[in-house]
Design an enzyme around this catalytic site. Structure first.
Site, PDB file in Angstrom:
ATOM      1  CG  HIS A 196      -1.952  -0.970   1.337  1.00 31.41           C
ATOM      2  ND1 HIS A 196      -2.162  -1.746   2.461  1.00 31.41           N
ATOM      3  CD2 HIS A 196      -2.897  -1.340   0.450  1.00 31.41           C
ATOM      4  CE1 HIS A 196      -3.190  -2.548   2.259  1.00 31.41           C
ATOM      5  NE2 HIS A 196      -3.659  -2.316   1.045  1.00 31.41           N
TER       6      HIS A 196
ATOM      7  CB  CYS B 288      -3.212  -1.906   9.002  1.00 30.47           C
ATOM      8  SG  CYS B 288      -1.966  -1.616   7.755  1.00 30.47           S
TER       9      CYS B 288
END
Length: 324
Positions: free
Chosen positions: A214, A311
């Site tokens: 990411h 996250c």
């Protein structure tokens, strides 16, 4: 997508030079600029308020994470008990910061379910429920949707309206002024365009991501107008794109470890890596943020399944702050 941002001079700081005070803040803008945008006009105080999260969502870790969670390196072995202790430290830290955390039980059928950042992007009272590219993660949105809609009173927008669009929240970097969306193995251009359509009050720029899962695997916000970024070629290539597309001059802190560049700034407190895991990056945090409240938290086990600090929590501003 939003109209392309005009290029501005991007001011960065170098390792070992200067330090940041309590709120960070933008670099001085050029007085001669005539193309000041909505994002540039936002005061530092308003930007800082975007990090004063009153609420959030976390989810406990299922046993199935150890063997079944997605990961880029299949050879790693996760100590599930240690992972839970590390996760608990993040939960307790957020609670001590008076973030009202909605806690979800683990689901053994959803081994990645503790990574609650990915299923939704939330801002200004609007929650995009994402199409995640991994089919096995699709049901993670169910409980998160319910909490966002019923408990936190957010207006839910379903990305499934566009079946071609994919998006993970881990690819969405919101600076308090604008969005940068990583185009990665998990997020495509259609997903970035969907986000731009929903959050049309903000500039949205697509950033091509290489060498990482990411965008936020190698950079994140370390404070208002401060971007922490890794030193790898991949991270620096992504930063160069941000330099070219940004609507604002941001300070940057370059860290020797990309993983350490994933940090959380919540209620004037910087949550970052530990000395044991990343000693060189930890040293930079202590030197450059000596006047900022800081908490060092471990992430060794969830990192093995590609999880970072960001996250593991979906942080929410209940009160819309639409810039008009």
């Amino acid at each position: 997508m939003a109209s392309p941002a005009k290029k501005v001079t991007y001011s960065t700081t170098k390792n070992g030079q200067g330090n940041f005070g309590g709120g960070g803040g933008a670099m001085n803008s050029r007085s001669g600029d005539t193309f000041a945008t909505q994002a540039q006009a936002v005061s530092a105080g308003v930007v800082a308020s975007y990090f004063d999260f009153p609420a959030g969502i976390i989810r406990r870790i299922p046993d199935s994470l150890a063997d079944q969670a997605l990961r880029m390196d299949d050879s790693v072995v996760v100590d599930i008990d240690l992972a839970r202790r590390q996760h608990e430290k993040l939960i307790m830290t957020l609670r001590k910061l008076n973030v009202g955390m909605s806690e979800m039980e683990p689901d053994e059928e959803l081994p990645d379910c503790c990574f609650v950042e990915d299923p939704a992007v939330v801002l200004d009272g609007i929650a995009i429920i994402a199409n995640m590219s991994q089919p096995g993660r699709a049901n993670e949105v169910i409980g998160i949707r319910r909490i966002l809609k019923d408990d936190l009173r957010q207006r839910v927008v379903e990305m499934k309206e566009d079946q071609k669009a994919t998006l993970d929240g881990g690819d969405v970097l919101f600076t308090g002024r604008e969005f940068f969306v990583g185009i990665s193995r998990r997020t495509n251009q259609a997903g970035a365009s969907f986000l731009a359509k929903i959050f049309s009050d903000y500039n949205v720029s697509s950033i091509n991501v290489y060498g990482a899962l990411h965008l936020k695997s190698m950079m994140s916000m370390a404070g208002p107008d401060i971007i922490a970024v890794g030193s790898s070629d991949y991270a620096q290539r992504a930063l160069k794109q941000i330099i070219e597309k940004a609507n604002h001059d941001y300070k940057t802190v370059t860290l020797p470890d990309d993983d350490a560049a994933n940090c959380l700034f919540v209620k004037k407190t910087l949550i970052h890596c530990t000395q044991e895991e990343y000693p060189d990056s930890y040293k930079i945090f202590t030197e450059r943020f000596r006047n900022v409240s800081r908490v060092a938290l471990p992430n060794s086990e969830l990192k093995k399944v590609d999880g970072g600090l960001t996250c593991r929590a979906l942080l929410v501003l209940k009160t819309p702050k639409i810039l008009k």
